[in-house]
Design an enzyme around this catalytic site. Structure first.
Site, PDB file in Angstrom:
ATOM      1  N   HIS A  37       7.098 -30.610  10.993  1.00 11.49           N
ATOM      2  CA  HIS A  37       6.463 -29.322  10.690  1.00 11.49           C
ATOM      3  C   HIS A  37       5.346 -29.474   9.652  1.00 11.49           C
ATOM      4  O   HIS A  37       4.384 -28.710   9.657  1.00 11.49           O
ATOM      5  CB  HIS A  37       7.505 -28.321  10.211  1.00 11.49           C
ATOM      6  CG  HIS A  37       8.586 -28.083  11.204  1.00 11.49           C
ATOM      7  ND1 HIS A  37       8.342 -27.554  12.446  1.00 11.49           N
ATOM      8  CD2 HIS A  37       9.920 -28.341  11.160  1.00 11.49           C
ATOM      9  CE1 HIS A  37       9.478 -27.475  13.124  1.00 11.49           C
ATOM     10  NE2 HIS A  37      10.449 -27.948  12.362  1.00 11.49           N
ATOM     11  N   CYS A  45       3.417  -2.808   3.898  1.00 10.90           N
ATOM     12  CA  CYS A  45       2.570  -1.654   4.197  1.00 10.90           C
ATOM     13  C   CYS A  45       3.306  -0.871   5.287  1.00 10.90           C
ATOM     14  O   CYS A  45       4.514  -1.045   5.453  1.00 10.90           O
ATOM     15  CB  CYS A  45       1.144  -2.068   4.590  1.00 10.90           C
ATOM     16  SG  CYS A  45       0.949  -2.993   6.122  1.00 10.90           S
ATOM     17  N   ASP A  49       0.873  -1.174   0.000  1.00 11.41           N
ATOM     18  CA  ASP A  49       0.000   0.000   0.000  1.00 11.41           C
ATOM     19  C   ASP A  49       0.914   1.229   0.000  1.00 11.41           C
ATOM     20  O   ASP A  49       2.140   1.101  -0.131  1.00 11.41           O
ATOM     21  CB  ASP A  49      -0.998  -0.027   1.174  1.00 11.41           C
ATOM     22  CG  ASP A  49      -0.373   0.349   2.520  1.00 11.41           C
ATOM     23  OD1 ASP A  49       0.868   0.458   2.607  1.00 11.41           O
ATOM     24  OD2 ASP A  49      -1.139   0.548   3.485  1.00 11.41           O
ATOM     25  N   THR A  95       3.053  -1.086   8.574  1.00 16.91           N
ATOM     26  CA  THR A  95       3.473  -1.988   9.650  1.00 16.91           C
ATOM     27  C   THR A  95       3.706  -3.423   9.192  1.00 16.91           C
ATOM     28  O   THR A  95       4.305  -4.210   9.925  1.00 16.91           O
ATOM     29  CB  THR A  95       2.385  -2.049  10.740  1.00 16.91           C
ATOM     30  OG1 THR A  95       1.174  -2.541  10.121  1.00 16.91           O
ATOM     31  CG2 THR A  95       2.137  -0.682  11.357  1.00 16.91           C
ATOM     32  N   HIS A 153       9.814 -23.788   9.310  1.00 21.97           N
ATOM     33  CA  HIS A 153       8.795 -24.415  10.161  1.00 21.97           C
ATOM     34  C   HIS A 153       7.374 -24.232   9.641  1.00 21.97           C
ATOM     35  O   HIS A 153       6.533 -25.112   9.814  1.00 21.97           O
ATOM     36  CB  HIS A 153       8.855 -23.834  11.585  1.00 21.97           C
ATOM     37  CG  HIS A 153      10.106 -24.184  12.315  1.00 21.97           C
ATOM     38  ND1 HIS A 153      10.237 -24.038  13.673  1.00 21.97           N
ATOM     39  CD2 HIS A 153      11.298 -24.671  11.885  1.00 21.97           C
ATOM     40  CE1 HIS A 153      11.445 -24.426  14.061  1.00 21.97           C
ATOM     41  NE2 HIS A 153      12.110 -24.800  12.984  1.00 21.97           N
TER      42      HIS A 153
HETATM   43  C1  RB5 Z   1      -1.686   3.150   6.348  1.00 18.35           C
HETATM   44  O1  RB5 Z   1      -1.681   4.382   6.975  1.00 18.35           O
HETATM   45  C2  RB5 Z   1      -1.384   2.047   7.344  1.00 18.35           C
HETATM   46  O2  RB5 Z   1      -2.444   1.880   8.211  1.00 18.35           O
HETATM   47  C3  RB5 Z   1      -1.056   0.761   6.634  1.00 18.35           C
HETATM   48  O3  RB5 Z   1       0.038   0.958   5.790  1.00 18.35           O
HETATM   49  C4  RB5 Z   1      -0.690  -0.424   7.504  1.00 18.35           C
HETATM   50  O4  RB5 Z   1       0.274  -0.066   8.440  1.00 18.35           O
HETATM   51  C5  RB5 Z   1      -1.821  -1.153   8.100  1.00 18.35           C
HETATM   52  O5  RB5 Z   1      -1.673  -2.170   8.756  1.00 18.35           O
END
Ligand code: RB5
Length: 145
Positions: A133, A65, A8, A67, A98
């Site tokens: 596994h 993304c 994203d 996170t 695993h």
């Molecule tokens: C976008 O702002 C952010 O929420 C997305 O990139 C991600 O971290 C969501 O899990």
């Protein structure tokens, strides 16, 4: 090996860096987008990429993304997908050895590019150990039935 990559807006720069690594290693890939830092919804990339990996069109998928969490949760909704969030090299090894993870997720806002690319390198070149596994991974698949 054929790899599907996607992100994203929060993971755009990391996805571009990953493409550079894949090119350097001569690994074939398809970019599922997004193609800029314009705001978008990560499930819109996670779903088509995960479906293509689950269908066997690609050996592995890599999603980024902000996170690595949201895009991984979305990918794991697709049957046959085992998406693993890895922000350290031990997890990168273990998720392949695993868990036979077929999608790697990472967060651009969490780790630096140097470590992220090392994780990608390890993850792509580590094989599933099978054995005990395999039984556990089969039980994960059974949950989908
Ligand atoms: C976008 O702002 C952010 O929420 C997305 O990139 C991600 O971290 C969501 O899990």
């Amino acid at each position: 090996m054929k790899v599907a990559v996607g992100c994203d807006h929060g993971g755009f720069h990391l996805k571009e860096a990953i493409k550079g690594l894949l090119e350097k290693q001569g690994i074939e890939y398809k970019d599922f987008g997004t193609y800029s830092t314009d705001s978008m919804d990560y499930p819109d990339v996670a779903k088509p990429l995960a479906e293509a990996v689950a269908a066997g069109e690609f050996d592995r998928g890599i999603l980024t993304c902000g996170t690595g969490i949201g895009i991984g949760i979305a990918a794991n909704k697709v049957k046959g997908i085992r998406a693993a969030l890895c922000h350290d090299t031990f997890s990168a090894h273990a998720s392949r050895e695993h868990n036979n993870a077929n999608v790697l997720t990472m967060g651009e806002r969490v780790i630096g590019q140097g470590l992220a690319l090392e994780i990608v390198d390890i993850w792509l070149h580590t094989e599933f150990e099978g054995g005990r596994h395999a039984k556990r991974v089969d039980k994960i698949s059974a949950i989908e039935e």
